[in-house]
Design a protein around this motif. Sequence first.
Motif, short mmCIF file in Angstrom:
data_model
loop_
_atom_site.label_atom_id
_atom_site.label_comp_id
_atom_site.label_asym_id
_atom_site.label_seq_id
_atom_site.Cartn_x
_atom_site.Cartn_y
_atom_site.Cartn_z
N ILE A 117 0.84 -1.21 0.00
CA ILE A 117 0.00 0.00 0.00
C ILE A 117 0.87 1.25 0.00
O ILE A 117 0.58 2.22 -0.71
N ASP A 118 1.95 1.24 0.78
CA ASP A 118 2.90 2.37 0.75
C ASP A 118 3.40 2.62 -0.67
O ASP A 118 3.46 3.77 -1.14
N MET A 119 3.79 1.55 -1.35
CA MET A 119 4.35 1.68 -2.69
C MET A 119 3.30 2.18 -3.68
O MET A 119 3.60 3.03 -4.53
N ILE A 120 2.08 1.66 -3.57
CA ILE A 120 1.02 2.10 -4.48
C ILE A 120 0.69 3.57 -4.27
O ILE A 120 0.60 4.36 -5.22
N LEU A 121 0.54 3.97 -3.01
CA LEU A 121 0.14 5.35 -2.73
C LEU A 121 1.26 6.35 -3.00
O LEU A 121 1.01 7.56 -3.06
N ASN A 122 2.48 5.85 -3.17
CA ASN A 122 3.60 6.72 -3.51
C ASN A 122 3.66 7.00 -5.01
O ASN A 122 4.43 7.86 -5.45
N LEU A 123 2.84 6.29 -5.78
CA LEU A 123 2.79 6.51 -7.22
C LEU A 123 1.90 7.71 -7.54
O LEU A 123 1.02 8.07 -6.75
N PRO A 124 2.11 8.36 -8.70
CA PRO A 124 1.15 9.37 -9.13
C PRO A 124 -0.25 8.75 -9.20
O PRO A 124 -0.39 7.58 -9.54
N GLU A 125 -1.26 9.52 -8.86
CA GLU A 125 -2.62 8.97 -8.76
C GLU A 125 -3.06 8.25 -10.03
O GLU A 125 -3.74 7.23 -9.97
N SER A 126 -2.65 8.77 -11.17
CA SER A 126 -3.06 8.16 -12.45
C SER A 126 -2.42 6.80 -12.68
O SER A 126 -2.87 6.04 -13.55
N GLU A 127 -1.37 6.49 -11.93
CA GLU A 127 -0.65 5.22 -12.13
C GLU A 127 -0.93 4.19 -11.03
O GLU A 127 -0.35 3.11 -11.05
N ARG A 128 -1.81 4.53 -10.13
CA ARG A 128 -2.08 3.64 -9.02
C ARG A 128 -3.09 2.56 -9.39
O ARG A 128 -4.21 2.87 -9.79
N PRO A 129 -2.72 1.28 -9.24
CA PRO A 129 -3.72 0.24 -9.44
C PRO A 129 -4.70 0.21 -8.27
O PRO A 129 -4.38 0.66 -7.17
N GLN A 130 -5.89 -0.30 -8.51
CA GLN A 130 -6.81 -0.54 -7.41
C GLN A 130 -6.23 -1.63 -6.51
O GLN A 130 -5.48 -2.50 -6.96
#
Length: 245
Positions: free
Chosen positions: A93-106
Amino acid sequence: MGKIMIVGIGPGNISDMTPKARLAIETADVIAGYNVYINLIAELIGDKKVIGTSMMQEVKRCQMAIDEAAAGKNVALISSGDAGIYGMAGLIIDMILNLPESERPQFEVIAGISAVNAAAAILGAPLMHDFAVISLSDLLTDWEVIKKRVECAATGDFVIALYNPKSKKRVQNILEVQEILLKYKDKNTPVGIVTNAGRLNEQKIISTLENFTSEEINMFSLVLIGNSQTYVKAGFMITPRGYDF
């Protein structure tokens, strides 16, 4: 964009897996996890793509899962027990939320039966009152901090569950914990040790605070140390909650 399902597979036996966890694995395109845990669910994987890595490659494993989701795949990232208890949920979750919003998988966290739940059930009812869960692994947490947490739990008369109690290289930590606990708890305080809970070669031992470190304990063991009211009867460990009967 695909989705990452962060799945707790339970203690190891497929019969202990929640239906929701099993469905996530069965409907995923890709299964990612530590190789030992991948092997535990091999019969559910079939011909799916597998991302299996060894210990200490957690970041690499999570990045590969994110890459698969970015390519449109649905990924089941598995942890033994519950993914949110010393599992992969926090890191991914840390890694996902560190991505730009447009690149975040669900993503979705799917709860599992943790080792502490499984071990407690095997021992009887040792967690019927307040308890603390502490990992003795000092790979990611300073040992002095861990000792302080042990001491605080002991002074509060908590039942204490120890994860990662002992490894081949880390044999002294549990002895230091025993020394701390003996300052605050009676030497005859019941201690339960469950090894391979819910897996082949499951073993249950009930000892005392004074003697438990002489038993076989390893990284597949969970140690449960009672509070001042915990007792043993007919081979079971019970912490009463205070009901009158």
